[in-house]
Scaffold this motif. Structure first.
Motif, mmCIF file in Angstrom:
data_model
loop_
_atom_site.group_PDB
_atom_site.id
_atom_site.type_symbol
_atom_site.label_atom_id
_atom_site.label_comp_id
_atom_site.label_asym_id
_atom_site.label_seq_id
_atom_site.Cartn_x
_atom_site.Cartn_y
_atom_site.Cartn_z
ATOM 1 N N GLU A 70 0.818 -1.211 0.000
ATOM 2 C CA GLU A 70 0.000 0.000 0.000
ATOM 3 C C GLU A 70 0.852 1.262 0.000
ATOM 4 O O GLU A 70 0.412 2.312 0.455
ATOM 5 C CB GLU A 70 -0.927 0.010 1.225
ATOM 6 C CG GLU A 70 -1.962 -1.086 1.240
ATOM 7 C CD GLU A 70 -3.116 -0.804 0.288
ATOM 8 O OE1 GLU A 70 -3.075 0.232 -0.408
ATOM 9 O OE2 GLU A 70 -4.054 -1.615 0.238
ATOM 10 N N SER A 71 2.062 1.157 -0.520
ATOM 11 C CA SER A 71 2.963 2.309 -0.498
ATOM 12 C C SER A 71 2.398 3.493 -1.273
ATOM 13 O O SER A 71 2.491 4.648 -0.840
ATOM 14 C CB SER A 71 4.341 1.919 -1.057
ATOM 15 O OG SER A 71 4.946 0.924 -0.257
ATOM 16 N N GLU A 72 1.794 3.227 -2.432
ATOM 17 C CA GLU A 72 1.233 4.303 -3.245
ATOM 18 C C GLU A 72 0.077 4.987 -2.528
ATOM 19 O O GLU A 72 -0.079 6.210 -2.589
ATOM 20 C CB GLU A 72 0.777 3.757 -4.604
ATOM 21 C CG GLU A 72 1.919 3.265 -5.485
ATOM 22 C CD GLU A 72 2.877 4.395 -5.831
ATOM 23 O OE1 GLU A 72 2.420 5.549 -5.946
ATOM 24 O OE2 GLU A 72 4.081 4.118 -6.002
ATOM 25 N N ARG A 73 -0.737 4.221 -1.863
ATOM 26 C CA ARG A 73 -1.869 4.802 -1.122
ATOM 27 C C ARG A 73 -1.378 5.636 0.047
ATOM 28 O O ARG A 73 -1.931 6.706 0.329
ATOM 29 C CB ARG A 73 -2.785 3.672 -0.650
ATOM 30 C CG ARG A 73 -4.071 4.141 -0.005
ATOM 31 C CD ARG A 73 -4.921 2.944 0.383
ATOM 32 N NE ARG A 73 -6.134 3.336 1.089
ATOM 33 C CZ ARG A 73 -6.999 2.461 1.617
ATOM 34 N NH1 ARG A 73 -6.772 1.143 1.500
ATOM 35 N NH2 ARG A 73 -8.067 2.891 2.251
ATOM 36 N N ILE A 74 -0.342 5.158 0.723
ATOM 37 C CA ILE A 74 0.221 5.928 1.834
ATOM 38 C C ILE A 74 0.853 7.219 1.331
ATOM 39 O O ILE A 74 0.692 8.287 1.930
ATOM 40 C CB ILE A 74 1.249 5.065 2.587
ATOM 41 C CG1 ILE A 74 0.558 3.864 3.242
ATOM 42 C CG2 ILE A 74 1.979 5.895 3.638
ATOM 43 C CD1 ILE A 74 1.513 2.869 3.865
ATOM 44 N N LYS A 75 1.564 7.128 0.225
ATOM 45 C CA LYS A 75 2.188 8.322 -0.350
ATOM 46 C C LYS A 75 1.126 9.335 -0.773
ATOM 47 O O LYS A 75 1.277 10.547 -0.570
ATOM 48 C CB LYS A 75 3.054 7.938 -1.541
ATOM 49 C CG LYS A 75 3.850 9.094 -2.132
ATOM 50 C CD LYS A 75 4.739 8.620 -3.262
ATOM 51 C CE LYS A 75 5.593 9.768 -3.799
ATOM 52 N NZ LYS A 75 4.777 10.918 -4.260
ATOM 53 N N ALA A 76 0.027 8.855 -1.359
ATOM 54 C CA ALA A 76 -1.053 9.761 -1.755
ATOM 55 C C ALA A 76 -1.678 10.437 -0.540
ATOM 56 O O ALA A 76 -2.034 11.622 -0.588
ATOM 57 C CB ALA A 76 -2.114 8.987 -2.537
ATOM 58 N N LEU A 77 -1.804 9.703 0.553
ATOM 59 C CA LEU A 77 -2.349 10.286 1.788
ATOM 60 C C LEU A 77 -1.440 11.383 2.319
ATOM 61 O O LEU A 77 -1.912 12.446 2.743
ATOM 62 C CB LEU A 77 -2.526 9.177 2.823
ATOM 63 C CG LEU A 77 -3.109 9.590 4.182
ATOM 64 C CD1 LEU A 77 -4.554 10.042 4.023
ATOM 65 C CD2 LEU A 77 -3.013 8.446 5.176
ATOM 66 N N LEU A 78 -0.139 11.146 2.283
ATOM 67 C CA LEU A 78 0.804 12.150 2.758
ATOM 68 C C LEU A 78 0.817 13.377 1.850
ATOM 69 O O LEU A 78 0.912 14.514 2.339
ATOM 70 C CB LEU A 78 2.205 11.536 2.839
ATOM 71 C CG LEU A 78 2.398 10.434 3.884
ATOM 72 C CD1 LEU A 78 3.742 9.742 3.684
ATOM 73 C CD2 LEU A 78 2.304 11.003 5.290
ATOM 74 N N ASP A 79 0.720 13.160 0.544
ATOM 75 C CA ASP A 79 0.728 14.285 -0.381
ATOM 76 C C ASP A 79 -0.557 15.103 -0.281
ATOM 77 O O ASP A 79 -0.540 16.336 -0.430
ATOM 78 C CB ASP A 79 0.900 13.783 -1.816
ATOM 79 C CG ASP A 79 2.271 13.157 -2.051
ATOM 80 O OD1 ASP A 79 3.200 13.455 -1.267
ATOM 81 O OD2 ASP A 79 2.407 12.361 -3.008
ATOM 82 N N ARG A 80 -1.666 14.439 -0.019
ATOM 83 C CA ARG A 80 -2.949 15.133 0.042
ATOM 84 C C ARG A 80 -3.113 15.916 1.336
ATOM 85 O O ARG A 80 -3.789 16.948 1.373
ATOM 86 C CB ARG A 80 -4.084 14.113 -0.109
ATOM 87 C CG ARG A 80 -5.456 14.734 -0.285
ATOM 88 C CD ARG A 80 -6.452 13.736 -0.860
ATOM 89 N NE ARG A 80 -6.506 12.496 -0.103
ATOM 90 C CZ ARG A 80 -6.093 11.326 -0.569
ATOM 91 N NH1 ARG A 80 -5.555 11.247 -1.773
ATOM 92 N NH2 ARG A 80 -6.184 10.239 0.167
ATOM 93 N N HIS A 81 -2.467 15.438 2.406
ATOM 94 C CA HIS A 81 -2.584 16.113 3.709
ATOM 95 C C HIS A 81 -1.186 16.330 4.281
ATOM 96 O O HIS A 81 -0.784 15.653 5.246
ATOM 97 C CB HIS A 81 -3.433 15.287 4.672
ATOM 98 C CG HIS A 81 -4.797 14.954 4.151
ATOM 99 N ND1 HIS A 81 -5.846 15.855 4.184
ATOM 100 C CD2 HIS A 81 -5.287 13.820 3.566
ATOM 101 C CE1 HIS A 81 -6.923 15.295 3.659
ATOM 102 N NE2 HIS A 81 -6.606 14.053 3.288
ATOM 103 N N PRO A 82 -0.409 17.247 3.732
ATOM 104 C CA PRO A 82 0.953 17.471 4.255
ATOM 105 C C PRO A 82 0.909 17.967 5.695
ATOM 106 O O PRO A 82 0.177 18.896 6.026
ATOM 107 C CB PRO A 82 1.512 18.548 3.297
ATOM 108 C CG PRO A 82 0.307 19.206 2.704
ATOM 109 C CD PRO A 82 -0.751 18.165 2.625
ATOM 110 N N GLY A 83 1.691 17.305 6.530
ATOM 111 C CA GLY A 83 1.727 17.657 7.935
ATOM 112 C C GLY A 83 0.574 17.118 8.749
ATOM 113 O O GLY A 83 0.532 17.313 9.965
ATOM 114 N N GLY A 84 -0.366 16.435 8.105
ATOM 115 C CA GLY A 84 -1.529 15.942 8.840
ATOM 116 C C GLY A 84 -1.297 14.615 9.530
ATOM 117 O O GLY A 84 -1.991 14.284 10.492
ATOM 118 N N VAL A 85 -0.345 13.822 9.056
ATOM 119 C CA VAL A 85 -0.105 12.504 9.614
ATOM 120 C C VAL A 85 1.369 12.153 9.444
ATOM 121 O O VAL A 85 2.013 12.605 8.489
ATOM 122 C CB VAL A 85 -1.000 11.441 8.916
ATOM 123 C CG1 VAL A 85 -0.709 11.371 7.443
ATOM 124 C CG2 VAL A 85 -0.851 10.077 9.571
ATOM 125 N N SER A 86 1.882 11.395 10.380
ATOM 126 C CA SER A 86 3.235 10.845 10.290
ATOM 127 C C SER A 86 3.121 9.327 10.218
ATOM 128 O O SER A 86 2.198 8.744 10.792
ATOM 129 C CB SER A 86 4.083 11.252 11.500
ATOM 130 O OG SER A 86 4.204 12.655 11.582
#
Length: 262
Positions: A168-184
């Protein structure tokens, strides 16, 4: 008579030897303090003195000085990746539990803490959320971050995902890109970006921008499990906060009156 006298009298050459043997210890005893006074006057000691070194104190227990939220992504690899993820997760729960939420899928809690399938099922701890798998964990984070973005939430718990990417690396990367600073996220497994290598001794090889220590303290799975249950028990004794499932407050609902009751 002369022959008898010769037998009773020791040979003349033996007497000086006996006298010298008696005088040598006396001379050595007299010269010993004088020799020390000479060394003192010369400014050095007759023998070398080594400073006693203090034994290295073993660091027991868990006291890491690190911030699991310091970077958006910590992709751990190497033989010490699992222990490193374990200690970072415990740090987030213990040191930052009042204002953070750690999301760990059930398979990863088993791998990191040795939890059984039926343990902490009814847990209502504000700092820990254990979904059934990674898909459920990502679905929760996607929903939670969307709610925060749509409602313009300013005060909310920091989010941390600790998991194996499991494809699920692509999904995790998309989550980080869509919400920068929102999740670690702390990942154990394949990741296309920068990685942090940890060996068996806890030695860390990471980019300097991540601000990680050179060595992470050791924490076994048994110790981490005990620590996890201790944290959960402690947080349950505190005042129960609002539900961690939503950032926005729930609307109050009033039950309709029963028309049969007068």
């Amino acid at each position: 008579m002369s022959q008898a006298d010769d037998l009773e009298t020791p040979p003349p050459s033996v007497q000086p030897v006996l006298l010298l043997g008696l005088l040598l210890p006396l001379v050595a005893a007299l010269c010993y303090p004088f020799r020390h006074r000479l060394y003192a006057a010369a400014g050095r000691l007759p023998y070398s003195i080594t400073e006693p070194t203090e034994p290295v104190q073993a660091h027991l227990g868990y006291r890491p000085a690190l911030d699991p939220f310091a970077a958006p992504v910590l992709a751990l690899t190497g033989s010490g990746a699992a222990p490193a993820a374990r200690i970072l997760a415990v740090a987030a729960l213990d040191e930052h539990g009042e204002n953070s939420l750690v999301v760990i899928p059930r398979p990863d809690t088993t791998a990191l803490f040795g939890l059984a399938e039926d343990e902490l099922l009814d847990d209502d701890t504000a700092a820990l959320f254990i979904p059934g798998n990674l898909d459920a964990a990502l679905a929760y984070l996607e929903t939670e971050l969307a709610i925060r973005e749509n409602t313009d939430v300013q005060q909310a718990r920091r989010l941390l995902l600790v998991a194996n990417p499991e494809g699920e690396s692509e999904r995790i990367k998309a989550l980080l890109d869509r919400h920068p600073g929102g999740v670690s996220v702390i990942l154990i497994g394949d990741w296309a970006g920068d990685r942090v290598t940890v060996d068996d001794d806890g030695m860390v090889d990471a980019p300097s921008a991540l601000h990680l220590p050179q060595r992470l303290p050791a924490l076994s799975r048994t110790e981490a499990r005990d620590r996890l249950f201790s944290i959960v028990a402690h947080q349950k004794t505190l005042q129960k906060p609002p539900s961690k499932r939503r950032s926005s407050p729930r609307r109050s609902q009033t039950k309709p009156s029963n028309p049969l009751k007068s």
